[in-house]
Design a protein around this motif. Structure first.
Motif, PDB file in Angstrom:
ATOM      1  N   LYS C 228     -88.334  40.327  56.037  1.00 61.31           N
ATOM      2  CA  LYS C 228     -89.100  39.614  57.064  1.00 61.31           C
ATOM      3  C   LYS C 228     -88.485  38.259  57.429  1.00 61.31           C
ATOM      4  O   LYS C 228     -88.033  38.070  58.547  1.00 61.31           O
ATOM      5  CB  LYS C 228     -90.522  39.414  56.563  1.00 61.31           C
ATOM      6  N   SER C 229     -88.492  37.335  56.495  1.00 61.62           N
ATOM      7  CA  SER C 229     -88.044  35.967  56.831  1.00 61.62           C
ATOM      8  C   SER C 229     -86.617  35.908  57.323  1.00 61.62           C
ATOM      9  O   SER C 229     -86.324  35.253  58.319  1.00 61.62           O
ATOM     10  CB  SER C 229     -88.180  35.047  55.621  1.00 61.62           C
ATOM     11  N   LEU C 230     -85.729  36.598  56.606  1.00 62.67           N
ATOM     12  CA  LEU C 230     -84.310  36.515  57.014  1.00 62.67           C
ATOM     13  C   LEU C 230     -84.072  37.148  58.367  1.00 62.67           C
ATOM     14  O   LEU C 230     -83.403  36.549  59.214  1.00 62.67           O
ATOM     15  CB  LEU C 230     -83.397  37.097  55.937  1.00 62.67           C
ATOM     16  N   PRO C 231     -84.601  38.360  58.653  1.00 63.13           N
ATOM     17  CA  PRO C 231     -84.396  38.869  60.015  1.00 63.13           C
ATOM     18  C   PRO C 231     -85.125  38.052  61.080  1.00 63.13           C
ATOM     19  O   PRO C 231     -84.646  37.922  62.197  1.00 63.13           O
ATOM     20  CB  PRO C 231     -84.936  40.310  59.961  1.00 63.13           C
ATOM     21  N   LEU C 232     -86.286  37.461  60.732  1.00 69.23           N
ATOM     22  CA  LEU C 232     -87.033  36.684  61.726  1.00 69.23           C
ATOM     23  C   LEU C 232     -86.366  35.342  62.025  1.00 69.23           C
ATOM     24  O   LEU C 232     -86.227  34.956  63.176  1.00 69.23           O
ATOM     25  CB  LEU C 232     -88.448  36.395  61.201  1.00 69.23           C
ATOM     26  N   TYR C 233     -86.006  34.623  60.973  1.00 68.12           N
ATOM     27  CA  TYR C 233     -85.554  33.233  61.155  1.00 68.12           C
ATOM     28  C   TYR C 233     -84.104  32.992  60.786  1.00 68.12           C
ATOM     29  O   TYR C 233     -83.557  31.914  61.043  1.00 68.12           O
ATOM     30  CB  TYR C 233     -86.434  32.278  60.323  1.00 68.12           C
ATOM     31  N   GLY C 234     -83.467  33.977  60.169  1.00 64.97           N
ATOM     32  CA  GLY C 234     -82.104  33.745  59.697  1.00 64.97           C
ATOM     33  C   GLY C 234     -82.086  32.703  58.604  1.00 64.97           C
ATOM     34  O   GLY C 234     -83.132  32.210  58.160  1.00 64.97           O
ATOM     35  N   THR C 235     -80.908  32.321  58.190  1.00 64.33           N
ATOM     36  CA  THR C 235     -80.836  31.273  57.167  1.00 64.33           C
ATOM     37  C   THR C 235     -81.314  29.940  57.747  1.00 64.33           C
ATOM     38  O   THR C 235     -81.716  29.050  56.991  1.00 64.33           O
ATOM     39  CB  THR C 235     -79.410  31.107  56.612  1.00 64.33           C
ATOM     40  N   HIS C 273     -84.137  29.803  71.198  1.00 64.20           N
ATOM     41  CA  HIS C 273     -82.694  30.001  71.366  1.00 64.20           C
ATOM     42  C   HIS C 273     -82.213  31.408  71.048  1.00 64.20           C
ATOM     43  O   HIS C 273     -81.130  31.795  71.458  1.00 64.20           O
ATOM     44  CB  HIS C 273     -81.922  29.010  70.485  1.00 64.20           C
ATOM     45  N   LEU C 274     -83.002  32.155  70.310  1.00 67.11           N
ATOM     46  CA  LEU C 274     -82.544  33.452  69.813  1.00 67.11           C
ATOM     47  C   LEU C 274     -82.614  34.515  70.902  1.00 67.11           C
ATOM     48  O   LEU C 274     -83.631  34.651  71.570  1.00 67.11           O
ATOM     49  CB  LEU C 274     -83.439  33.873  68.638  1.00 67.11           C
ATOM     50  N   THR C 275     -81.538  35.277  71.093  1.00 70.38           N
ATOM     51  CA  THR C 275     -81.624  36.437  71.983  1.00 70.38           C
ATOM     52  C   THR C 275     -82.045  37.659  71.168  1.00 70.38           C
ATOM     53  O   THR C 275     -82.825  38.484  71.611  1.00 70.38           O
ATOM     54  CB  THR C 275     -80.273  36.722  72.675  1.00 70.38           C
ATOM     55  N   ARG C 276     -81.506  37.773  69.978  1.00 69.80           N
ATOM     56  CA  ARG C 276     -81.898  38.854  69.065  1.00 69.80           C
ATOM     57  C   ARG C 276     -81.277  38.558  67.705  1.00 69.80           C
ATOM     58  O   ARG C 276     -80.412  37.701  67.584  1.00 69.80           O
ATOM     59  CB  ARG C 276     -81.392  40.205  69.571  1.00 69.80           C
ATOM     60  N   ASN C 277     -81.733  39.289  66.687  1.00 76.19           N
ATOM     61  CA  ASN C 277     -81.040  39.203  65.403  1.00 76.19           C
ATOM     62  C   ASN C 277     -80.065  40.363  65.297  1.00 76.19           C
ATOM     63  O   ASN C 277     -80.155  41.347  66.034  1.00 76.19           O
ATOM     64  CB  ASN C 277     -82.031  39.185  64.231  1.00 76.19           C
ATOM     65  N   SER C 278     -79.114  40.218  64.416  1.00 77.00           N
ATOM     66  CA  SER C 278     -78.146  41.289  64.177  1.00 77.00           C
ATOM     67  C   SER C 278     -77.663  41.164  62.744  1.00 77.00           C
ATOM     68  O   SER C 278     -78.273  40.432  61.947  1.00 77.00           O
ATOM     69  CB  SER C 278     -76.986  41.171  65.178  1.00 77.00           C
ATOM     70  N   CYS C 287     -79.683  39.241  59.133  1.00 79.18           N
ATOM     71  CA  CYS C 287     -80.089  37.838  59.234  1.00 79.18           C
ATOM     72  C   CYS C 287     -79.337  37.079  60.331  1.00 79.18           C
ATOM     73  O   CYS C 287     -79.663  35.929  60.613  1.00 79.18           O
ATOM     74  CB  CYS C 287     -79.850  37.136  57.898  1.00 79.18           C
ATOM     75  N   GLU C 288     -78.358  37.715  60.929  1.00 77.35           N
ATOM     76  CA  GLU C 288     -77.529  37.005  61.908  1.00 77.35           C
ATOM     77  C   GLU C 288     -78.345  36.605  63.133  1.00 77.35           C
ATOM     78  O   GLU C 288     -79.195  37.352  63.600  1.00 77.35           O
ATOM     79  CB  GLU C 288     -76.367  37.913  62.340  1.00 77.35           C
ATOM     80  N   ARG C 289     -78.054  35.409  63.637  1.00 74.25           N
ATOM     81  CA  ARG C 289     -78.657  34.950  64.902  1.00 74.25           C
ATOM     82  C   ARG C 289     -77.687  35.276  66.038  1.00 74.25           C
ATOM     83  O   ARG C 289     -76.466  35.145  65.877  1.00 74.25           O
ATOM     84  CB  ARG C 289     -78.871  33.427  64.899  1.00 74.25           C
ATOM     85  N   ARG C 290     -78.225  35.674  67.174  1.00 76.31           N
ATOM     86  CA  ARG C 290     -77.410  35.817  68.378  1.00 76.31           C
ATOM     87  C   ARG C 290     -77.975  34.821  69.392  1.00 76.31           C
ATOM     88  O   ARG C 290     -79.199  34.715  69.560  1.00 76.31           O
ATOM     89  CB  ARG C 290     -77.504  37.232  68.950  1.00 76.31           C
ATOM     90  N   LYS C 299     -72.498  34.711  68.109  1.00 74.10           N
ATOM     91  CA  LYS C 299     -73.181  34.482  66.838  1.00 74.10           C
ATOM     92  C   LYS C 299     -73.699  33.051  66.787  1.00 74.10           C
ATOM     93  O   LYS C 299     -72.979  32.127  67.143  1.00 74.10           O
ATOM     94  CB  LYS C 299     -72.187  34.730  65.696  1.00 74.10           C
ATOM     95  N   GLY C 300     -74.922  32.885  66.319  1.00 73.81           N
ATOM     96  CA  GLY C 300     -75.514  31.553  66.206  1.00 73.81           C
ATOM     97  C   GLY C 300     -75.272  30.938  64.842  1.00 73.81           C
ATOM     98  O   GLY C 300     -74.686  31.554  63.962  1.00 73.81           O
ATOM     99  N   ALA C 301     -75.779  29.727  64.688  1.00 70.74           N
ATOM    100  CA  ALA C 301     -75.471  28.933  63.499  1.00 70.74           C
ATOM    101  C   ALA C 301     -76.288  29.356  62.289  1.00 70.74           C
ATOM    102  O   ALA C 301     -77.440  29.761  62.392  1.00 70.74           O
ATOM    103  CB  ALA C 301     -75.717  27.456  63.796  1.00 70.74           C
ATOM    104  N   GLU C 302     -75.675  29.212  61.118  1.00 75.07           N
ATOM    105  CA  GLU C 302     -76.370  29.416  59.846  1.00 75.07           C
ATOM    106  C   GLU C 302     -76.969  28.088  59.385  1.00 75.07           C
ATOM    107  O   GLU C 302     -76.691  27.040  59.961  1.00 75.07           O
ATOM    108  CB  GLU C 302     -75.373  29.907  58.784  1.00 75.07           C
ATOM    109  N   PHE C 303     -77.753  28.131  58.310  1.00 70.01           N
ATOM    110  CA  PHE C 303     -78.436  26.932  57.829  1.00 70.01           C
ATOM    111  C   PHE C 303     -77.468  25.791  57.559  1.00 70.01           C
ATOM    112  O   PHE C 303     -77.716  24.635  57.921  1.00 70.01           O
ATOM    113  CB  PHE C 303     -79.235  27.253  56.556  1.00 70.01           C
ATOM    114  N   GLU C 304     -76.351  26.100  56.890  1.00 72.62           N
ATOM    115  CA  GLU C 304     -75.427  25.015  56.521  1.00 72.62           C
ATOM    116  C   GLU C 304     -74.977  24.257  57.771  1.00 72.62           C
ATOM    117  O   GLU C 304     -74.889  23.040  57.792  1.00 72.62           O
ATOM    118  CB  GLU C 304     -74.192  25.566  55.806  1.00 72.62           C
ATOM    119  N   THR C 305     -74.658  25.020  58.812  1.00 76.12           N
ATOM    120  CA  THR C 305     -74.176  24.416  60.050  1.00 76.12           C
ATOM    121  C   THR C 305     -75.295  23.643  60.725  1.00 76.12           C
ATOM    122  O   THR C 305     -75.089  22.538  61.248  1.00 76.12           O
ATOM    123  CB  THR C 305     -73.628  25.504  60.979  1.00 76.12           C
TER     124      THR C 305
END
Lengths: 141, 79, 628
Positions: C228-235, C273-278, C287-290, C299-305
């Motif tokens: 749930k959390s990772l596909p919804l919000y990513g890192t 900002h999210l178009t979809r997850n992948s 968990c990937e953000r698009r 590809k969108g940014a991860e938490f660290e970025t």
């Protein structure tokens, strides 16, 4: 094991065009060859050859099958985890993952996006770790 | 008065982004959510991260000073 | 048992030969970063410059790659760390690893230097090297476009060609990010490695493996984090909890909370900002953000970025963060080290110690700055060397936020001290993953271990470091370990007494965790789906008898061989350190314990590891592990 092409080949290039792993090479009007290391014995080249020039891995001549009789992948949406393995495995780029239908939609599933390009090779079904793809002709079980 | 700010999925479930209520403790806040939006919403709020004035809250009996903001966020993991 | 197939490629002479991996090596070191570290230890003489032709770069897969196991596409690069001088491993979820395996090779060992900019092609079991000089200066996207879609590629951008010390290697849109992975390829004149083949990954016991995979995927999809959390919000979903826990690095780790955190949170990301997850190929977590950048879905940014290009430089424009993330990937630079170095440079600027053209809260010139860093233009060539180098030149060692030379990830450890211990002891430098990721238990997760106490942290750190070592080396994504925190605890919530009890019990378990490492294989002769699902899958795919205990022991072995490599390169206990800002200055003035008590934790950490007081593995430990 691999399929092979005999001297009956007239170099029509059709098998080259349909090979989902790009294992067939050859020039127009010249005998084509199958890369034996790469061939996965999907049999698609044999189905399209009108000259009986393709032998299967057992050395038996293949028979032409009309394209409309070729199977297509059917994906069980309830089982699919949208892991992208089938999408990645399809050399002809026929499969995609569904897009969200509302904000926050994380349900996704693979689907056949380009039925026309699909050659029914079954590589996607073979690759699927959850065994949720079956290749069959339309209208059959 | 205390401001409640909802984020993520919980915001969709309760239907508002924020609201002002009377509450002395975090327990009061959960009771409000349960009474107003139902058990599912309350369960979601409890299973997420609750922040009092942007600091994570560790217990339901924590007292809330007047004028505070209580935020509801989701837990995530990552790397 | 099928043994891995490796090739040794001498780029100076252009020769390729088989490099046999013995059964002993395979069963003891598995694959990925652990086997990579062992090979590097055996092949690379101490004192070699990481960028010299004599240096060795290993690119390898884990046995799980290509088997269809969930989240199993991760491959590895092992090399000498450009930033620290010690061991380096860089892990990537792109499809290159699986394609290299399909092309017939589980790993390649690169030695020497190609005479001109070159590309290595691994196709249908054959390896060749060809001229890639026409690709000089191309970004990572354009470089990959030089091969058809279905090939797997691993490339460098201009940053790697210019030996930026934190240049990365890119596969698809995923990155082998850290330690200078791109620089070591650039130093060998390797612009790209491309692979294609159709060989199937072998699974010894298909009959049991397939139903186990189904069960595991179901488990992942049902867990609140991975399902749930990772596909919804990513890192990026970590921003909110990191801020609330005081671990969101702000203003070059001066603080742990950011006033505008909501603008850059995972929830805001998903809404605006999210178009979809992948996801990576083979992963059901996704968990990937698009996102859209300049009209293109990328590809969108991860938490660290998000943290390091957001709160840490006092920026709250998330669209911009996604834009600079994309450009950093095109140029081929690790966003963690890049952003961490920029933040340090901003503080130097603020204190009047250096004028490097960058300031907190001012992002307008940064897209231009990172281009110049990638090309080492002018003063930006200094920034290309990382924060440790900058501190040696300009001063500011106490707030150069790195460990051993590798910039820290986006968890401020003064409110998560186990994370601090992890950063200091991680073999590749300031890494949150190689460091054991205790933030999950202390600060950002549902469990609430006392985040300031040193008690129990050394034991837990060792446990998680070893686990993550093994999981990575097998070829799995580390996010598959997040199901070890039971789903039930999430339902109860962090304030429930059961969750608090488990948190306290974990601290109390330290008395059991120390002896664990001396009797692992027989103490844990079982497989534990809900704790370590990987070990059973590993046994079924390789045909080896594998248990949770054996699996963890391989992880311990890997961590120790990495340590031995570091010691041989001159990294000692002195380097198990953090900048004094994190050890001596409370993050919150009214919370004096908000420092990392490293001096209190290290001796215990060494003891638990079976090392002496100087952090050197004792002969008895090495003998137990069979490490030579």
């Amino acid at each position: 094991m691999a399929h092979t092409i005999t001297e009956s080949c007239i170099g029509c290039t059709l098998c080259q065009k349909v090979c989902p792993v790009f294992a067939v090479t050859g020039e127009l009007k010249e005998r084509h060859t199958v890369n034996a290391v790469r061939c996965v014995d999907c049999g698609v080249c044999g189905r399209i050859c009108a000259k009986g020039a393709v032998l299967d891995s057992g050395g038996k001549a293949t028979e032409r099958v009309a394209r409309k009789e070729w199977g297509k992948p059917y994906i069980d949406e309830a089982l699919c985890s949208a892991c992208l393995i089938c999408v990645d495995a399809c050399g002809l780029n026929c499969l995609k993952i569904s897009r969200p239908t509302y904000q926050g939609d994380i349900n996704a599933c693979a689907y056949l996006a380009d039925s026309k390009a699909c050659v029914g090779c079954g590589i996607c079904a073979d690759a699927c770790p959850l065994r949720c793809i079956r290749v069959r002709k339309a209208g059959t079980a | 008065m205390v401001k409640l700010v909802y984020h993520g999925e919980l915001r969709h479930v309760v239907g508002v982004a924020e609201e002002d209520i009377d509450a002395d403790t975090i327990k009061d806040v959960f009771r409000h959510i349960s009474d107003t939006y139902g058990k599912e919403a309350c369960g979601m709020a409890k299973s997420g991260l609750v922040a009092l004035n942007e600091k994570r809250v560790t217990g339901v009996s924590v007292r809330i000073p007047a004028g505070s903001v209580v935020g509801f966020y989701s837990f995530c993991s990552g790397g | 048992m099928r043994l891995p197939n490796y090739a040794y490629i001498d780029l100076s002479t252009g020769t390729v030969k088989d490099y046999p991996i013995s059964k002993e090596l395979f069963t003891q070191y598995m694959g990925g970063k652990i086997l990579g570290a062992k090979l590097l230890y055996d092949l690379l003489p101490a004192g070699t410059d990481p960028l010299a032709p004599e240096s060795i770069v290993i690119i390898n897969t884990g046995p799980a790659n290509g088997t269809g196991a969930p989240s199993s596409s991760r491959f590895n690069m092992s090399f000498k760390n450009v930033l620290t001088g010690g061991i380096a491993s860089a892990n990537c979820g792109g499809r290159f690893g699986v394609m290299m395996k399909k092309a017939g090779y589980d790993g390649i060992i690169l030695a020497g230097k190609a005479p001109i900019l070159s590309a290595i092609e691994i196709v249908d079991g054959a390896i060749s090297i060809r001229d890639a000089s026409a690709y000089a200066g191309m970004d990572s996207e354009e470089t990959q476009e030089q091969w058809v879609r279905h090939w797997g590629k691993l490339v460098i951008g201009p940053a790697g060609e210019n030996l930026v010390r934190y240049a990365c290697a890119v596969s698809g849109e995923r990155v082998a990010g850290r330690c200078g992975a791109g620089a070591v390829l650039g130093a060998k004149n390797i612009k790209a490695i491309a692979a294609y083949g159709t060989q199937k990954a072998e699974v010894q016991n298909r009959e049991k493996f397939d139903p186990y995979v189904k069960k595991w995927v179901k488990f992942l999809k049902s867990h609140p984090m991975t399902g749930k959390s990772l596909p919804l919000y990513g890192t990026a979903g970590l921003v909110s909890s990191a801020n609330a826990s005081g671990v969101l690095p702000t203003r070059n780790f001066q603080k742990g909370r950011f006033e505008h955190h909501r603008h850059i949170s995972g929830e805001t990301f998903a809404e605006q900002h999210l178009t979809r997850n992948s996801g990576c190929v083979s992963c059901p977590i996704r968990c990937e953000r698009r996102v859209m950048v300049n009209g293109k879905e990328v590809k969108g940014a991860e938490f660290e970025t998000v943290g390091l290009f957001g709160s840490n430089i006092e920026n709250h424009d998330l669209a911009w963060i996604n834009e600079i993330n994309y450009h950093a990937d095109l140029l081929g630079m690790d966003t963690i080290s890049l952003a961490g170095t920029l933040a340090f440079a901003m503080e130097l600027q603020e204190k009047g110690m250096a004028d490097l053209g960058v300031s907190f809260g001012d992002k307008d010139n940064l897209l231009d700055v990172i281009e110049k860093i990638a090309r080492r233009e002018g003063i930006y060539g200094d920034l290309a060397n990382g924060s440790k180098w900058l501190a040696e030149k300009y001063g500011g060692t106490e707030f150069a936020i790195h460990a051993k030379g590798l910039e820290l990830a986006a968890y401020e450890p003064r409110n998560s001290v186990g994370m601090g211990l992890g950063y200091a002891t991680s073999n590749r430098g300031g890494c949150h993953l190689n460091g054991g990721y205790l933030a999950l238990l202390e600060s950002i997760g549902v469990l609430t271990l006392d985040k300031h106490t040193p008690k129990g942290k050394p034991e837990l750190c060792v446990m998680f470091q070893n686990l993550m070592e093994a999981v990575s080396a097998a070829g799995f994504c580390l996010f598959t370990t997040h199901t070890a925190v039971p789903a039930g605890l999430f339902k109860l919530g962090s304030m429930h007494r059961m969750t608090k009890f488990v948190s306290k019990a974990l601290i109390g378990s330290r008395f059991l965790l120390r002896p664990l490492w001396w009797c692992l294989p027989w103490l844990l002769p079982v497989n534990l789906m809900h704790l370590i699902p990987h070990s059973k899958a590993y046994g079924l795919m390789t045909g080896q008898r594998m248990t949770a205990g054996k699996f963890l022991q391989i992880g311990e072995r890997g961590f120790n061989i990495e340590r031995m490599f570091n010691l041989r390169e001159g990294l000692t206990a002195v380097d198990d350190a953090l900048p004094t800002r994190l050890t001596d200055v409370p993050q919150e003035a009214d919370v004096p314990e908000s420092v990392v008590p490293l001096a209190a934790m290290l001796p215990r950490y060494y003891k638990v590891r079976g090392w002496d007081k100087n952090g050197v593995p004792k002969p008895r430990k090495l003998k137990q592990l069979g490490v030579r």
